[in-house]
Design an enzyme around this catalytic site. Structure first.
Site, PDB file in Angstrom:
ATOM      1  N   LYS A 236     -10.448  -3.303  12.408  1.00  0.00           N
ATOM      2  CA  LYS A 236      -9.220  -2.849  13.078  1.00  0.00           C
ATOM      3  C   LYS A 236      -8.945  -3.683  14.338  1.00  0.00           C
ATOM      4  O   LYS A 236      -7.797  -3.910  14.694  1.00  0.00           O
ATOM      5  CB  LYS A 236      -9.312  -1.361  13.415  1.00  0.00           C
ATOM      6  CG  LYS A 236      -9.312  -0.455  12.190  1.00  0.00           C
ATOM      7  CD  LYS A 236      -8.044  -0.606  11.355  1.00  0.00           C
ATOM      8  CE  LYS A 236      -7.953   0.395  10.227  1.00  0.00           C
ATOM      9  NZ  LYS A 236      -6.842   0.129   9.298  1.00  0.00           N
TER      10      LYS A 236
ATOM     11  N   TYR B   5     -16.859   4.730  13.558  1.00  0.00           N
ATOM     12  CA  TYR B   5     -15.511   4.195  13.351  1.00  0.00           C
ATOM     13  C   TYR B   5     -15.161   3.078  14.337  1.00  0.00           C
ATOM     14  O   TYR B   5     -15.252   1.895  14.005  1.00  0.00           O
ATOM     15  CB  TYR B   5     -14.437   5.311  13.370  1.00  0.00           C
ATOM     16  CG  TYR B   5     -13.200   4.825  12.652  1.00  0.00           C
ATOM     17  CD1 TYR B   5     -12.946   5.171  11.335  1.00  0.00           C
ATOM     18  CD2 TYR B   5     -12.320   3.921  13.263  1.00  0.00           C
ATOM     19  CE1 TYR B   5     -11.859   4.661  10.647  1.00  0.00           C
ATOM     20  CE2 TYR B   5     -11.232   3.404  12.590  1.00  0.00           C
ATOM     21  CZ  TYR B   5     -11.001   3.773  11.294  1.00  0.00           C
ATOM     22  OH  TYR B   5      -9.937   3.253  10.624  1.00  0.00           O
TER      23      TYR B   5
ATOM     24  N   THR C  60       0.038   5.993  -1.916  1.00  0.00           N
ATOM     25  CA  THR C  60      -0.636   7.217  -1.452  1.00  0.00           C
ATOM     26  C   THR C  60      -0.677   7.199   0.076  1.00  0.00           C
ATOM     27  O   THR C  60      -0.357   6.184   0.710  1.00  0.00           O
ATOM     28  CB  THR C  60      -2.102   7.310  -1.975  1.00  0.00           C
ATOM     29  OG1 THR C  60      -2.786   6.104  -1.621  1.00  0.00           O
ATOM     30  CG2 THR C  60      -2.179   7.504  -3.466  1.00  0.00           C
ATOM     31  N   GLY C  61      -1.086   8.313   0.666  1.00  0.00           N
ATOM     32  CA  GLY C  61      -1.374   8.393   2.092  1.00  0.00           C
ATOM     33  C   GLY C  61      -0.233   7.952   2.987  1.00  0.00           C
ATOM     34  O   GLY C  61       0.933   8.294   2.763  1.00  0.00           O
TER      35      GLY C  61
ATOM     36  N   GLY D 198       0.858  -1.203   0.000  1.00  0.00           N
ATOM     37  CA  GLY D 198       0.000   0.000   0.000  1.00  0.00           C
ATOM     38  C   GLY D 198       0.879   1.233   0.000  1.00  0.00           C
ATOM     39  O   GLY D 198       0.753   2.111   0.854  1.00  0.00           O
TER      40      GLY D 198
HETATM   41  P1  NAI Z   1      -4.857   5.435   0.959  1.00  0.00           P
HETATM   42  O1  NAI Z   1      -6.143   5.229   0.236  1.00  0.00           O
HETATM   43  O2  NAI Z   1      -4.169   6.747   0.783  1.00  0.00           O
HETATM   44  O3  NAI Z   1      -3.785   4.293   0.531  1.00  0.00           O
HETATM   45  C1  NAI Z   1      -4.151   2.989   0.288  1.00  0.00           C
HETATM   46  C2  NAI Z   1      -3.020   2.238  -0.404  1.00  0.00           C
HETATM   47  O4  NAI Z   1      -3.434   0.882  -0.582  1.00  0.00           O
HETATM   48  C3  NAI Z   1      -2.652   2.752  -1.797  1.00  0.00           C
HETATM   49  O5  NAI Z   1      -1.261   2.653  -1.979  1.00  0.00           O
HETATM   50  C4  NAI Z   1      -3.354   1.766  -2.736  1.00  0.00           C
HETATM   51  O6  NAI Z   1      -2.748   1.628  -4.003  1.00  0.00           O
HETATM   52  C5  NAI Z   1      -3.207   0.496  -1.927  1.00  0.00           C
HETATM   53  N1  NAI Z   1      -4.172  -0.523  -2.298  1.00  0.00           N
HETATM   54  C6  NAI Z   1      -5.527  -0.504  -2.191  1.00  0.00           C
HETATM   55  N2  NAI Z   1      -6.054  -1.675  -2.598  1.00  0.00           N
HETATM   56  C7  NAI Z   1      -5.011  -2.460  -2.975  1.00  0.00           C
HETATM   57  C8  NAI Z   1      -4.896  -3.775  -3.485  1.00  0.00           C
HETATM   58  N3  NAI Z   1      -5.966  -4.548  -3.681  1.00  0.00           N
HETATM   59  N4  NAI Z   1      -3.659  -4.232  -3.768  1.00  0.00           N
HETATM   60  C9  NAI Z   1      -2.551  -3.466  -3.593  1.00  0.00           C
HETATM   61  N5  NAI Z   1      -2.599  -2.222  -3.086  1.00  0.00           N
HETATM   62  C10 NAI Z   1      -3.817  -1.726  -2.798  1.00  0.00           C
HETATM   63  O7  NAI Z   1      -5.157   5.122   2.463  1.00  0.00           O
HETATM   64  P2  NAI Z   1      -4.546   5.613   3.860  1.00  0.00           P
HETATM   65  O8  NAI Z   1      -5.498   6.545   4.474  1.00  0.00           O
HETATM   66  O9  NAI Z   1      -3.125   5.967   3.740  1.00  0.00           O
HETATM   67  O10 NAI Z   1      -4.686   4.245   4.691  1.00  0.00           O
HETATM   68  C11 NAI Z   1      -3.644   3.351   4.915  1.00  0.00           C
HETATM   69  C12 NAI Z   1      -3.846   2.705   6.264  1.00  0.00           C
HETATM   70  O11 NAI Z   1      -3.783   3.705   7.277  1.00  0.00           O
HETATM   71  C13 NAI Z   1      -5.214   2.026   6.398  1.00  0.00           C
HETATM   72  O12 NAI Z   1      -5.084   0.862   7.148  1.00  0.00           O
HETATM   73  C14 NAI Z   1      -6.006   3.068   7.196  1.00  0.00           C
HETATM   74  O13 NAI Z   1      -7.054   2.500   7.929  1.00  0.00           O
HETATM   75  C15 NAI Z   1      -4.911   3.584   8.113  1.00  0.00           C
HETATM   76  N6  NAI Z   1      -5.199   4.872   8.754  1.00  0.00           N
HETATM   77  C16 NAI Z   1      -5.685   5.939   8.033  1.00  0.00           C
HETATM   78  C17 NAI Z   1      -6.015   7.117   8.674  1.00  0.00           C
HETATM   79  C18 NAI Z   1      -6.560   8.296   7.931  1.00  0.00           C
HETATM   80  O14 NAI Z   1      -7.097   9.196   8.565  1.00  0.00           O
HETATM   81  N7  NAI Z   1      -6.426   8.359   6.651  1.00  0.00           N
HETATM   82  C19 NAI Z   1      -5.847   7.263  10.132  1.00  0.00           C
HETATM   83  C20 NAI Z   1      -5.235   6.137  10.769  1.00  0.00           C
HETATM   84  C21 NAI Z   1      -4.970   4.966  10.103  1.00  0.00           C
END
Ligand code: NAI
Length: 386
Positions: A242, A233, A50-51, A47
């Site tokens: 989670k 959530y 992004t993010g 992953g």
């Molecule tokens: P995001 O949407 O920015 O990134 C998701 C990533 O997963 C991307 O790189 C995407 O290409 C990849 N991805 C999605 N489906 C895929 C698949 N089938 N195969 C391969 N790669 C795949 O999300 P974000 O927000 O960075 O989330 C990442 C983690 O952080 C998650 O577990 C989220 O719950 C956690 N998190 C997010 C918070 C927030 O406020 N955004 C807060 C705390 C934790």
């Protein structure tokens, strides 16, 4: 082609290649400001485009000079359609990494599949031998299992329907939304997608293939948040997933024992990402949180969070854990002085006074930045190669 943002609710269907590159450049500069130190040398990030996963990759590469192998699921450009931002981000990051003399390769495919796991293992064997860190930062809407069954995650409650204020991202209006209760099937599906099963499958496969080095660390990202968002959530379907992710970390600590390895959950701060924009109620919470945390000079974005985790905390992680052995990068978010202000603002906020109580401008700036738009040094009137 001239690329403009096309926003549909909580998603933007276009991305600007040069703007995405600018975002990567800024994140790298942020990490470079503190110089390098000794730490992980070979990292797999699942992953990574992004993010939080992307910020982790940048932080680890530029803090430790770590070789990074990223896994993501992104679309390249096609005819007049731009690529997804994660695609441009990865392309730009690899270019910077190679210029700076670092290893940086990516595998674009479905991380849930056995095929991508096998491709990743082969790539590690060929290029790196072993990895000493595995970051699990997937946020996916669905997962297709080996037997062909597709599970879709839902953002619903696990008890009764829940009504609260929400920000309608189509028009910046505050309205009431009612989040329905999930069926048992939906709850199970959400755990399948966002829980720990796939993380464990990855670690098991990597371990069996002998590509995890002695003392390996694996970290997956989670969120808790305040009571205000509990129904949607922490106590909602995503919270169940989670919880499962957390239980997986406990099991993985057993799996990794003979390698003297460790599995951690890092509870991160709520931030604007493609994943969080899709959750009802949460964008309003985030925009109020941004206002409060900026006023108190505590605000962090993805790169600030991940740089604090990897540059400041990594070498004394054990001292930073809470009673459940979790890393708490949400420490500033959860400070009583922050949460009291957020709760107060939540009661007062309406469509009319939105900008007084919420950093709606900051929310949208970050939203556009995710897709490579609204950077003041990019000329968006110029043609770009998709
Ligand atoms: P995001 O949407 O920015 O990134 C998701 C990533 O997963 C991307 O790189 C995407 O290409 C990849 N991805 C999605 N489906 C895929 C698949 N089938 N195969 C391969 N790669 C795949 O999300 P974000 O927000 O960075 O989330 C990442 C983690 O952080 C998650 O577990 C989220 O719950 C956690 N998190 C997010 C918070 C927030 O406020 N955004 C807060 C705390 C934790």
């Amino acid at each position: 082609m001239i690329v403009e943002p096309k926003v549909r609710g909580f998603i933007c269907t276009t991305a600007h290649p040069e703007g995405c590159k600018e975002s990567i450049k800024r994140q790298i500069e942020y990490v470079k400001r503190h110089g390098q130190k000794e730490g992980p040398k070979k990292v797999l990030i699942i992953g990574a485009s992004t993010g939080y996963g992307l910020a982790s990759r940048i932080s680890l590469a530029y803090t430790y000079g770590a070789a990074t192998l990223g896994v993501m699921y992104e679309k390249p450009a096609k005819e007049n359609r731009t690529a997804t931002p994660g695609y441009y981000n990865t392309e730009a990051l690899e270019e910077f990494l190679h210029q700076d003399g670092y290893y940086g390769e990516s595998i674009n495919g479905d991380a849930f599949s056995r095929e991508v796991k096998e491709m990743t293992i082969a790539k590690i064997k060929e290029d790196l031998g072993q990895v000493d860190m595995v970051i699990y930062s997937l946020a996916a809407p669905r997962r297709t299992d080996e037997d062909g069954v597709t599970y879709s995650s839902v953002l619903k409650t696990t008890s009764v329907p829940y009504t609260n204020k929400s920000l309608d991202l189509r028009n910046n209006q505050i309205s009431e939304v009612t989040v329905p209760a999930a069926t048992e099937e939906e709850e199970i599906a959400t755990v399948k997608v966002m829980g720990g099963e796939d993380w464990a499958l990855w670690i098991d496969a990597l371990k069996d293939a002998g590509v995890l080095s002695e003392g390996v660390i694996t970290i997956a990202y989670s969120y808790i948040g305040p009571k205000l968002t509990y129904p949607i959530y922490y106590e909602g379907t995503i919270g169940k997933a989670k919880e499962d992710l957390y239980q997986t970390s406990v099991l993985l600590n057993e799996t990794l024992k003979d390698l003297q390895g460790k599995a951690y959950i890092s509870v991160n701060k709520a931030l604007v990402t493609q994943a969080s924009a899709a959750i009802p109620v949460v964008p309003l919470y985030i925009s109020i949180l941004y206002k409060v945390m900026k006023e108190q000079q505590l605000h962090e974005g993805c790169i600030e969070q991940m740089d604090r985790l990897f540059f400041e905390n990594l070498d004394h992680l054990e001292e930073e854990l809470d009673e459940q052995q979790r890393i708490r990068m949400d420490d500033y978010e959860m400070l009583p002085e922050v949460q009291e202000k957020v709760a107060e603002a939540w009661d007062y906020v309406t469509t009319e006074n939105l900008s007084e109580y919420a950093d709606i401008k900051g929310y949208w700036e970050e939203f556009y930045h995710m897709f490579g738009f609204h950077y003041d040094n990019i000329d968006y009137t110029k043609d770009v190669e998709l």
